[in-house]
Design an enzyme around this catalytic site. Structure first.
Site, PDB file in Angstrom:
ATOM      1  N   GLY A 120       6.952 -22.407   4.976  1.00  0.00           N
ATOM      2  CA  GLY A 120       8.336 -22.447   3.972  1.00  0.00           C
ATOM      3  C   GLY A 120       9.179 -21.383   4.668  1.00  0.00           C
ATOM      4  N   THR A 121      10.234 -21.033   3.812  1.00  0.00           N
ATOM      5  CA  THR A 121      11.197 -19.910   4.009  1.00  0.00           C
ATOM      6  C   THR A 121      10.554 -18.689   3.677  1.00  0.00           C
ATOM      7  OG1 THR A 121      13.106 -21.404   3.211  1.00  0.00           O
ATOM      8  CG2 THR A 121      13.169 -19.171   2.766  1.00  0.00           C
ATOM      9  N   LEU A 269      21.814  -6.598  -0.167  1.00  0.00           N
ATOM     10  CA  LEU A 269      21.072  -5.368  -0.182  1.00  0.00           C
ATOM     11  C   LEU A 269      20.262  -4.832   0.868  1.00  0.00           C
ATOM     12  CD1 LEU A 269      21.158  -4.419  -3.871  1.00  0.00           C
ATOM     13  CD2 LEU A 269      22.502  -3.432  -2.445  1.00  0.00           C
ATOM     14  N   MET A 411      14.574 -18.987  -8.303  1.00  0.00           N
ATOM     15  CA  MET A 411      14.351 -19.138  -7.006  1.00  0.00           C
ATOM     16  C   MET A 411      13.749 -17.818  -6.311  1.00  0.00           C
ATOM     17  SD  MET A 411      18.111 -21.170  -6.317  1.00  0.00           S
ATOM     18  CE  MET A 411      17.631 -21.467  -4.568  1.00  0.00           C
ATOM     19  N   HIS A 541      -3.905  10.235 -13.267  1.00  0.00           N
ATOM     20  CA  HIS A 541      -2.941  11.394 -13.032  1.00  0.00           C
ATOM     21  C   HIS A 541      -3.601  12.176 -11.734  1.00  0.00           C
ATOM     22  CE1 HIS A 541      -0.654  14.808 -13.653  1.00  0.00           C
ATOM     23  NE2 HIS A 541      -1.434  15.608 -13.293  1.00  0.00           N
TER      24      HIS A 541
END
Length: 572
Positions: A120-121, A269, A411, A541
């Site tokens: 798909g997309t 963007l 979406m 850490h």
């Protein structure tokens, strides 16, 4: 690249690779949305474990009754006697793929109908190739930053790129993922039926290629997962060369000296990040009065200061691109701007190219919805919270579901996959309602932006209606050791919460690897974990994850932590 949000209060969500409406600060889908983010399962990368994908026997209960479904990877389950399949999925994008794999795992005889290409997309024209281009732009941007390199003690000669090589990288990645998706479904026994799928009536679908006879198949349950296509407003002429959509831009057939991007949401963007890194000048054209309207306002303001102001980007806000004419006869692309409020002509731009990034529209034409009395709403298939399709009379259509971009709830590719898995849970006897507020989203700029839950304005509006206070906590990447070691201290994490009970309402992050960091917050929302409990979680850490560690610990919650049992220490 992915993509804004706005659901009803029951499903109020922040943004849609591309899913928030780039021109709507709310999450109600009043317009096509602007995000396409990916949610590929591990099988997409060739890591499927076929020996564990299907159980030989799956016992499920439905409405108080118990039944068995026998399945194996070899025969893809045993369908009910009166149907060809237990489940048929129309559309083989990320949503359909996720639903198909989960259905086989649950022992359902499954088929997927695809009229274009598997993936798909997201895989072919969205998340996957766009991430390849953004990987290039990120490295180019880093190599071009003399200040950044010098701070690390590095010296780099002038950086350059091969346009065709960059384009090939994106295309090859899409091909690889598409092949792996196809192979994963075939290996598990999912039947891939090639052709355009049309619903003929309850539990009946036809499919076929143009010029060839149609085939008819039946299934106990049907899922619509047909996705979306780029939305192009009236008055804009797309020629695929100088006036393009994201579908064309991902091919990177040329890099214009000056490109106008219509829409400053997620698609816009991300492409501005790519084009400016490759040497283009960018002009944003935004209909609303501010750039990035779908983001939390505070995050958007910071992102503009970092992602737009220092780069070769200018912008026009509060205007519509009412007419765009492609370049021809040695003339440039001509863009006519109209004031969004007065509707009066305002300006005319002449640029080398224009990218239309105004969102996406559902791809639901030709589905045969009229055969089952279903009327779309602005092209979206109406569904309830369980993705069950609703007909024109407000009644549920038995055994029919719709997931992903086609229903417009959110979406995002990974939202589609989650919805598909939720539907499979329901049809195999386990009621499941997906919490859309727990689904994260991201914009893969440099630095990245990510978010989950409500924006601050949405949270305050909800607080006023329901009578609770809203608390805000923030931490900076500048105080994080790992970010400083990378010389990437620009960034902010923001927590929106309820001080009275510790509920997490939203988390927004702008900074290095923000798209990866957001999942601790999204999982906490999904599991109902409160701040007073999660603040005791231990983070390695030095890691970027400590940004969220400090964020949760800085929140001021009145409720005490839950009295969960503490494990005995283990000697090592």
């Amino acid at each position: 690249m992915h993509s804004t949000l706005s659901l009803s209060q029951a499903t109020t969500v922040p943004r849609s690779n591309y899913a928030f409406d780039s021109h709507s600060p709310s999450f109600a889908l009043s317009k096509p949305i602007n995000l396409r983010f990916c949610g590929l399962r591990r099988e997409a990368f060739g890591f499927s474990n076929l020996t564990q994908s299907c159980s030989s026997r799956v016992r499920i209960s439905s409405r108080g009754h118990s039944k068995k479904i026998v399945a194996s990877a070899g025969n893809n389950g045993t369908p009910l006697k009166s149907f060809n399949y237990d489940l048929i999925i129309i559309g083989a994008g990320v949503g359909g793929h996720g639903a198909a794999l989960h259905a086989v795992e649950k022992g359902l005889k499954t088929a997927i109908i695809e009229g274009d290409v598997v993936g798909g997309t997201c895989v072919n024209r969205g998340c996957v190739p766009s991430k390849a281009l953004l990987a290039v732009s990120g490295r180019m941007r880093e190599l071009q930053s003399e200040h950044h390199m010098k701070a690390l003690g590095l010296q780099v000669s002038v950086a350059g790129y091969d346009r065709q090589g960059v384009a090939d990288h994106a295309n090859n990645l899409a091909s690889k993922i598409r092949s792996n998706l196809t192979n994963s479904m075939k290996a598990l026994g999912v039947d891939i039926l090639t052709g355009v799928g049309t619903i003929l009536g309850p539990q009946k679908v036809k499919y076929g290629k143009v010029g060839f006879p149609d085939s008819i198949v039946t299934a106990k349950d049907i899922i619509i997962a047909t996705g979306s296509v780029p939305f192009v407003p009236k008055g804009i002429e797309v020629d695929g060369k100088t006036v393009i959509t994201s579908d064309h831009a991902l091919k990177l057939e040329f890099v214009p000296d000056w490109i106008a991007i219509v829409g400053s949401g997620y698609i816009g963007l991300e492409f501005s990040d790519v084009y400016t890194a490759l040497g283009s000048e960018v002009t944003f054209i935004e209909a609303l009065d501010q750039l990035m309207p779908g983001f939390d306002p505070e995050i958007g303001k910071l992102a503009q200061r970092v992602l737009i102001n220092p780069r070769k980007i200018d912008y026009h806000t509060g205007v519509f691109a009412t007419k765009i004419t492609p370049a021809r006869d040695r003339k440039p692309v001509i863009i006519e701007l109209t004031d969004a409020k007065t509707k009066e002509p305002k300006d005319t731009l002449e640029v080398d190219a224009a990218l239309i990034a105004t969102g996406r529209a559902p791809f639901t034409n030709g589905l045969g919805l009229e055969n089952i009395n279903v009327v779309t709403q602005r092209g979206f298939v109406p569904v309830d919270e369980r993705m069950r399709v609703i007909d024109a009379n407000g009644n549920l259509v038995p055994h029919l579901y719709c997931i992903g971009d086609a229903n417009g709830k959110m979406m995002l590719a990974h939202a589609a996959s989650a919805q598909g898995i939720s539907v499979v849970e329901q049809v195999t006897g386990r009621d499941h309602v997906l919490n859309h507020l727990s689904i994260p989203a991201a914009c893969f700029t440099h630095p990245e932006i990510s978010m989950v839950g409500l924006t601050e304005p949405q949270a305050r509006e909800k607080g006023e209606k329901e009578g609770f206070e809203v608390g805000i906590a923030k931490t900076s990447f500048k105080a994080n050791t790992k970010a400083l070691a990378e010389n990437e201290g620009e960034g902010l994490a923001k927590l929106i919460y309820r001080p009275d009970n510790g509920e997490i309402l939203g988390v927004h992050i702008f900074g290095l690897h923000a798209a990866d960091l957001i999942h601790e917050a999204s999982n906490a929302i999904a599991l109902g974990t409160r701040i007073q409990d999660i603040k005791f979680a231990v983070h390695a850490h030095p890691t970027l994850s400590e940004v969220l560690d400090e964020l949760f610990k800085s929140a001021k919650v009145k409720a005490p932590a839950s009295s969960s049992p503490v494990s005995e220490p283990v000697a090592v």
